[in-house]
Design a protein around this motif. Structure first.
Motif, short mmCIF file in Angstrom:
data_model
loop_
_atom_site.label_atom_id
_atom_site.label_comp_id
_atom_site.label_asym_id
_atom_site.label_seq_id
_atom_site.Cartn_x
_atom_site.Cartn_y
_atom_site.Cartn_z
N LYS A 3 -43.27 8.50 5.07
CA LYS A 3 -43.24 9.93 4.82
C LYS A 3 -42.50 10.63 5.95
CE LYS A 3 -45.74 9.90 1.03
NZ LYS A 3 -45.19 10.35 -0.27
N LEU A 4 -41.89 11.77 5.62
CA LEU A 4 -41.10 12.51 6.60
C LEU A 4 -41.64 13.93 6.77
CD1 LEU A 4 -38.51 12.75 8.42
CD2 LEU A 4 -37.36 13.64 6.36
N ILE A 5 -41.88 14.31 8.04
CA ILE A 5 -42.25 15.69 8.37
C ILE A 5 -41.12 16.30 9.18
CG2 ILE A 5 -43.86 17.19 9.61
CD1 ILE A 5 -46.05 15.17 9.09
N TYR A 6 -40.67 17.45 8.74
CA TYR A 6 -39.61 18.22 9.42
C TYR A 6 -40.28 19.38 10.13
CZ TYR A 6 -35.31 21.13 9.68
OH TYR A 6 -34.25 21.92 10.07
N ASP A 7 -40.37 19.29 11.46
CA ASP A 7 -41.08 20.27 12.27
C ASP A 7 -40.07 21.25 12.87
OD1 ASP A 7 -43.45 21.28 13.71
OD2 ASP A 7 -42.46 20.47 15.49
N VAL A 8 -40.16 22.52 12.47
CA VAL A 8 -39.14 23.51 12.83
C VAL A 8 -39.69 24.48 13.87
CG1 VAL A 8 -37.58 25.29 11.97
CG2 VAL A 8 -38.14 23.32 10.52
N ARG A 9 -39.14 24.39 15.08
CA ARG A 9 -39.49 25.35 16.14
C ARG A 9 -38.50 26.50 16.19
NH1 ARG A 9 -38.52 23.02 20.54
NH2 ARG A 9 -37.54 21.16 19.62
N ASP A 10 -37.24 26.21 15.87
CA ASP A 10 -36.21 27.23 15.67
C ASP A 10 -35.38 26.80 14.48
OD1 ASP A 10 -36.49 29.32 17.58
OD2 ASP A 10 -35.76 27.97 19.15
N ILE A 11 -35.02 27.75 13.62
CA ILE A 11 -34.20 27.45 12.46
C ILE A 11 -32.74 27.56 12.85
CG2 ILE A 11 -33.66 28.06 10.07
CD1 ILE A 11 -36.37 29.49 9.93
N TRP A 12 -32.04 26.43 12.76
CA TRP A 12 -30.59 26.44 13.01
C TRP A 12 -29.83 26.35 11.70
CZ3 TRP A 12 -27.48 26.59 17.40
CH2 TRP A 12 -28.18 26.80 18.59
N PRO A 13 -28.79 27.16 11.53
CA PRO A 13 -28.10 27.98 12.54
C PRO A 13 -28.61 29.41 12.64
CG PRO A 13 -26.82 28.01 10.54
CD PRO A 13 -28.02 27.13 10.25
N ASP A 14 -29.68 29.75 11.95
CA ASP A 14 -30.15 31.14 11.88
C ASP A 14 -30.36 31.77 13.25
OD1 ASP A 14 -30.75 29.51 9.56
OD2 ASP A 14 -31.69 31.28 8.70
N TYR A 38 -35.15 16.58 1.78
CA TYR A 38 -35.73 15.24 1.88
C TYR A 38 -37.10 15.17 2.57
CZ TYR A 38 -31.42 13.30 0.07
OH TYR A 38 -30.35 12.99 -0.74
N ALA A 39 -37.52 16.21 3.24
CA ALA A 39 -38.81 16.17 3.93
C ALA A 39 -39.96 16.19 2.94
CB ALA A 39 -38.93 17.36 4.88
N ASP A 40 -41.00 15.42 3.23
CA ASP A 40 -42.22 15.45 2.41
C ASP A 40 -43.08 16.64 2.78
OD1 ASP A 40 -42.10 12.80 0.88
OD2 ASP A 40 -41.75 12.15 2.95
N LEU A 41 -42.94 17.11 4.00
CA LEU A 41 -43.65 18.30 4.46
C LEU A 41 -42.79 18.98 5.51
CD1 LEU A 41 -46.27 20.07 4.72
CD2 LEU A 41 -46.98 18.49 6.54
N VAL A 42 -42.76 20.30 5.44
CA VAL A 42 -42.05 21.09 6.46
C VAL A 42 -43.09 21.94 7.19
CG1 VAL A 42 -40.27 22.83 6.90
CG2 VAL A 42 -39.97 21.16 5.05
N THR A 43 -43.05 21.88 8.51
CA THR A 43 -43.93 22.72 9.33
C THR A 43 -43.06 23.65 10.17
OG1 THR A 43 -44.01 21.11 11.14
CG2 THR A 43 -45.70 20.94 9.43
N ALA A 44 -43.54 24.85 10.40
CA ALA A 44 -42.81 25.82 11.22
C ALA A 44 -43.80 26.53 12.12
CB ALA A 44 -42.06 26.81 10.35
N VAL A 45 -43.31 27.05 13.25
CA VAL A 45 -44.20 27.53 14.29
C VAL A 45 -44.62 28.99 14.14
CG1 VAL A 45 -43.40 25.84 15.99
CG2 VAL A 45 -42.27 28.09 15.83
N SER A 46 -44.09 29.69 13.13
CA SER A 46 -44.52 31.07 12.90
C SER A 46 -44.45 31.38 11.42
CB SER A 46 -43.65 32.06 13.68
OG SER A 46 -42.34 32.12 13.14
N ILE A 95 -44.16 24.19 2.67
CA ILE A 95 -43.83 24.63 4.03
C ILE A 95 -45.04 25.38 4.59
CG2 ILE A 95 -42.23 25.93 5.48
CD1 ILE A 95 -40.18 25.72 3.19
N ILE A 96 -45.57 24.92 5.71
CA ILE A 96 -46.78 25.51 6.27
C ILE A 96 -46.57 25.88 7.74
CG2 ILE A 96 -48.29 24.26 4.68
CD1 ILE A 96 -49.00 22.39 6.99
N CYS A 97 -47.40 26.79 8.23
CA CYS A 97 -47.31 27.22 9.62
C CYS A 97 -48.22 26.35 10.49
CB CYS A 97 -47.71 28.69 9.75
SG CYS A 97 -47.58 29.31 11.44
N ILE A 98 -47.61 25.67 11.44
CA ILE A 98 -48.35 24.97 12.51
C ILE A 98 -47.85 25.59 13.82
CG2 ILE A 98 -48.88 22.78 13.62
CD1 ILE A 98 -49.88 22.69 10.84
N PRO A 99 -48.53 26.59 14.34
CA PRO A 99 -47.96 27.36 15.45
C PRO A 99 -47.83 26.57 16.73
CG PRO A 99 -50.25 27.98 15.06
CD PRO A 99 -49.87 27.06 13.93
#
Length: 383
Positions: free
Chosen positions: A107-118, A146-154, A170-174
């Protein structure tokens, strides 16, 4: 997968606490990190050959591109992989995370602390039709596919990512405060040295770059000098804008403002404990979904914060009440807020203990690690 596994950058702080939580629950955590000259090697980390980072656009691309290739090779060599977690930034290594997950049928988790290129658009770093924008947009959309789960910090980042892929979970994991930070020993010599510099101490700790808006802090220092307000401003860190800011401070004989150099992570708590005000800023109001990790650290030790930002970070400060927030790029409003804060520090400090409890219970990295490991266990159980 992420930045060097040292404890002095936001990526490493987040990943190390997640690894500890995995180990606490009886899981094995394997961390892929760059093997660069001078890095302190850590147990449990697989180091991937990477050239030294040169802080230019091409230098960063070369560094992260090589890390992507070497981590892909190292990742395929690992055994019994159930989940791959890849974090952004840096964005170039994320595609390697997809390939490693596919290779191991994990399984793949894509953990986003900053969204690039935004985030680069928001800072004005490059235009939306540049080759960099097109490359990073492709990577972002590829990861969301392709991610099975996307997490973002805000929550702001969650909503923005849902705009790119409404079908993905897509869920918030601060991000948050590492409660182990409170176990760091106080450097009494450094503490006493800071306190001896003036009646009121205002500090900044972190990168001196495009996103931090240190010129606004210099503006406050100039106003304090001109109006004979006894505040000493200390900046700890380094970065791309430091040389020109140093020159400005020297040319204008701003003796109440000084650059103190890079701060060892072990002394960060000492500086915050010695500070009356900690300055945390984002360069403009476009960065509404960004929450600087240093905000959590200042509040976590009970240091009042002058926050120059809008959006999600103001929610954190307002939750604690330990400081004042003001919008970026309004210097006169910033000055008035600083004067108000400086004159009411005694009242603000009555909220110190309450603020520390709120950060510990609601905004800790340990709590976030529990949340993301819960999600990992859920993904594995559903496989």
């Amino acid at each position: 997968m992420g930045d060097p596994f040292t404890l002095d950058n936001p990526c490493s702080k987040r990943m190390s606490v997640i690894a500890k939580e995995l180990n606490r629950r009886g899981h094995e955590a394997i961390i892929l990190a760059p093997d660069t000259p001078g890095i302190e090697k850590k147990e449990g980390v697989v180091y991937c050959k990477t050239p030294p980072l040169k802080k230019t656009t091409l230098g960063r691309l070369k560094n992260q591109g090589c890390l992507a290739f070497s981590s892909l090779k190292k990742g395929k060599q690992q055994k019994n992989i159930d989940i791959v977690l890849t974090t952004c930034p840096p964005p170039l290594i994320n595609i390697a995370g997809v390939k490693i997950a596919k290779y191991h049928n994990a399984k793949l988790i894509y953990d986003v602390r900053d969204i690039w290129p935004d985030v680069a658009f928001e800072m004005g770093s490059f235009s939306s039709n540049s080759i960099y924008a097109k490359t990073f947009s492709f990577i972002r959309d590829y990861m969301l596919k392709y991610a099975d789960l996307v997490t973002a910090v805000s929550n702001g980042k969650v909503n923005k990512l849902k705009g790119y892929n409404s079908q993905k979970r897509i869920i918030c994991i601060p991000n948050g405060f590492n409660t182990d930070f409170l176990n760091t020993e106080i450097n009494h010599d450094l503490y006493n040295n800071i306190r001896s510099k003036g009646e009121t101490i205002c500090t900044y700790i972190g990168n001196i770059g495009l996103a931090q808006g240190i010129s606004q802090l210099i503006f406050i220092a100039e106003k304090c000098r001109d109006e004979n307000i006894p505040v000493r401003f200390l900046v700890y860190g380094s970065g791309a804008e430091e040389p020109q800011l140093r020159k400005y401070v020297d040319d204008n004989k701003l003796t109440n403002f000084s650059f103190e150099g890079r701060l060892p992570n072990k002394d960060m708590r000492t500086v915050l404990e010695a500070s009356d005000i900690n300055y945390v800023s984002l360069v403009n109001a476009n960065l509404k979904d960004s929450v600087p990790t240093k905000l959590y650290e200042a509040l976590g030790v009970g240091c009042p914060v002058l926050l120059v930002a809008e959006g999600d970070s103001t929610d954190v400060l307002n939750d604690t009440g330990l400081g004042i927030t003001v919008s970026p790029n309004d210097k006169e409003k910033l000055w008035q807020c600083f004067i108000s804060m400086n004159s009411s520090l005694k009242t603000i400090n009555t909220k110190k203990e309450q603020a520390m409890e709120i950060i510990k219970n609601k905004y800790s990295l340990q709590r976030s690690a529990e949340m993301i490991v819960d999600e990992m266990e859920r993904l594995v159980s559903e496989a």
